[in-house]
Design an enzyme around this catalytic site. Sequence first.
Site, mmCIF file in Angstrom:
data_model
loop_
_atom_site.group_PDB
_atom_site.id
_atom_site.type_symbol
_atom_site.label_atom_id
_atom_site.label_comp_id
_atom_site.label_asym_id
_atom_site.label_seq_id
_atom_site.Cartn_x
_atom_site.Cartn_y
_atom_site.Cartn_z
ATOM 1 N N PHE A 81 0.653 -1.286 -0.078
ATOM 2 C CA PHE A 81 0.002 0.067 -0.066
ATOM 3 C C PHE A 81 0.943 1.188 -0.102
ATOM 4 O O PHE A 81 0.697 2.011 0.780
ATOM 5 C CB PHE A 81 -0.893 -0.060 1.361
ATOM 6 C CG PHE A 81 -1.689 -1.231 1.464
ATOM 7 C CD1 PHE A 81 -2.805 -1.376 0.703
ATOM 8 C CD2 PHE A 81 -1.278 -2.095 2.428
ATOM 9 C CE1 PHE A 81 -3.736 -2.547 0.932
ATOM 10 C CE2 PHE A 81 -2.161 -3.630 2.441
ATOM 11 C CZ PHE A 81 -3.305 -3.518 1.978
ATOM 12 N N ASP A 116 0.491 -0.651 5.208
ATOM 13 C CA ASP A 116 -0.388 0.573 5.711
ATOM 14 C C ASP A 116 -1.507 0.650 4.525
ATOM 15 O O ASP A 116 -1.684 1.804 3.797
ATOM 16 C CB ASP A 116 0.640 1.921 5.407
ATOM 17 C CG ASP A 116 -0.126 3.157 5.840
ATOM 18 O OD1 ASP A 116 -0.994 3.026 6.725
ATOM 19 O OD2 ASP A 116 0.558 4.138 5.518
ATOM 20 N N CYS A 143 -5.745 2.592 10.029
ATOM 21 C CA CYS A 143 -6.343 4.156 10.325
ATOM 22 C C CYS A 143 -7.899 4.158 10.593
ATOM 23 O O CYS A 143 -8.428 4.962 10.062
ATOM 24 C CB CYS A 143 -5.689 5.100 9.045
ATOM 25 S SG CYS A 143 -6.500 4.313 7.468
HETATM 26 N N1 SAH Z 1 1.822 4.347 3.333
HETATM 27 C C1 SAH Z 1 1.233 5.265 2.441
HETATM 28 C C2 SAH Z 1 -0.147 6.004 2.282
HETATM 29 C C3 SAH Z 1 -0.865 4.478 1.979
HETATM 30 S S1 SAH Z 1 -2.578 4.924 1.478
HETATM 31 C C4 SAH Z 1 2.047 6.626 2.824
HETATM 32 O O1 SAH Z 1 2.914 6.692 3.831
HETATM 33 O O2 SAH Z 1 2.083 7.657 2.034
HETATM 34 C C5 SAH Z 1 -3.267 3.492 0.809
HETATM 35 C C6 SAH Z 1 -2.991 3.112 -0.447
HETATM 36 O O3 SAH Z 1 -3.529 1.650 -0.549
HETATM 37 C C7 SAH Z 1 -3.402 3.915 -1.762
HETATM 38 O O4 SAH Z 1 -2.529 4.336 -2.374
HETATM 39 C C8 SAH Z 1 -4.349 2.846 -2.331
HETATM 40 O O5 SAH Z 1 -4.376 2.921 -3.791
HETATM 41 C C9 SAH Z 1 -3.857 1.511 -1.911
HETATM 42 N N2 SAH Z 1 -4.633 0.384 -2.076
HETATM 43 C C10 SAH Z 1 -5.833 0.120 -1.442
HETATM 44 N N3 SAH Z 1 -6.372 -0.748 -1.615
HETATM 45 C C11 SAH Z 1 -5.392 -1.732 -2.093
HETATM 46 C C12 SAH Z 1 -5.406 -3.307 -2.439
HETATM 47 N N4 SAH Z 1 -6.238 -4.006 -2.188
HETATM 48 N N5 SAH Z 1 -3.906 -3.518 -2.848
HETATM 49 C C13 SAH Z 1 -3.102 -2.789 -3.151
HETATM 50 N N6 SAH Z 1 -3.147 -1.498 -2.864
HETATM 51 C C14 SAH Z 1 -4.294 -0.918 -2.387
#
Ligand code: SAH
Length: 396
Positions: free
Chosen positions: A229, A300, A340
Amino acid sequence: MTLSRITLKRGREKSVKNRHPWLFSGAIQRVQGQPEVGELVDVYDKQNNFLARGAYNPRSQIRIRLLSWQVDQQIDSDFWHGRLERAIAGRQTLINQTDTNAYRLVHSDGDGLPGLIVDQYDEWLVVQFLSAAVEVHKETIVESLQQLLTPRGIYERSDTEARKKEALPQTQGLLVGEEPPEQITIAEHGQSFLVDVRQGHKTGFYLDQRENRRKVAKYAAGKRVLNAFSYTGGFAVSAGHAGASHITNLDSSAAVLELARQNVSLNQPERDDTYEVADVFQQLRHYQQTEQTFDLIILDPPKFVHNRSQIEKGARGYKDINMWAMKILESGGVLASFSCSGQVSADLFQKILFGAAVDAGREVQIIERLTQGSDHPISLTCPESDYLKGLVCRVW
Ligand code: SAH
């Protein structure tokens, strides 16, 4: 001017007396007057004792956002100015402004400003008005922000689902000053990031993870890291800076991964990492099947739980990814796992990781507990403002 008068049902004054800022429609016995969206009202108990003053929204489940518990407190432009001034003053000692120029200045209920978010990105402010209480005072609030901070421009990102709950239309655009560039370059702990404040998540960047990026990075030196993520590479940049040998970034969005790649190369052009568009749930299983392992895994995910009815399903989601992550960690490896979802308490989150560890057949120790950055304060009277939790675990 006398305000419309709200009388509570018998026994429903407890949360108001405890200064919780939300008053739900079910607590209200009687409304005298016809308060409109965002209009100020006075709240009384059944015995006619004054309890609090707040802003009414006839179209929201949270019917009143309480602003003051003092009968002589005027809610005028001085009130808003004072609350903003206090929030901004509270940040002055928190952030080292020589190496960080992006941070949250106003954290909604955490700062006694229900529904208002103000984030600073270098010379710009990006704001969200997520309740009628602040929406109707937008001009006053924007004027105060200009006076207090003289930003180059103030850009609004009220294009969020939360506005629906308040029956407010989604909106986005420049409020005053200069249009921000397509990408604002910010500094966080001396590292650079490009932030797209128009299309990025939230106001553009996960500022709440700033301290955690630094804390997790200390486990990255010489390690093979899985950054699941990844969004625009927050953890990738900090882990790279700390000397990770290789970082695999996973996200379901190709666009954010492209920005992650740019952010990493902005800081360390020589790095040769992996950026994979993938579903984390599937990809973790794939790694296990193909016997790929990592030394440090960062999980995350986005918010899995948006309301109480989703807690059970969300808990299953958290357990699933944590269990698979534990399975593909080298013995002695580190898992930095976050949630979160405000509805998932720290206690529940720990229990979820316990279940994951048992099912993964691994021995797991908690070595650090993490929370949201100090520019995202938690109001003791509004536990909902406490939402981000992280556990750093050693997995044997
Ligand atoms: N760690 C990051 C914030 C993560 S936000 C930081 O510090 O900036 C969560 C992210 O998860 C988003 O970019 C979204 O596109 C992604 N996401 C959501 N569901 C997902 C999934 N099932 N598999 C992969 N990515 C996913």
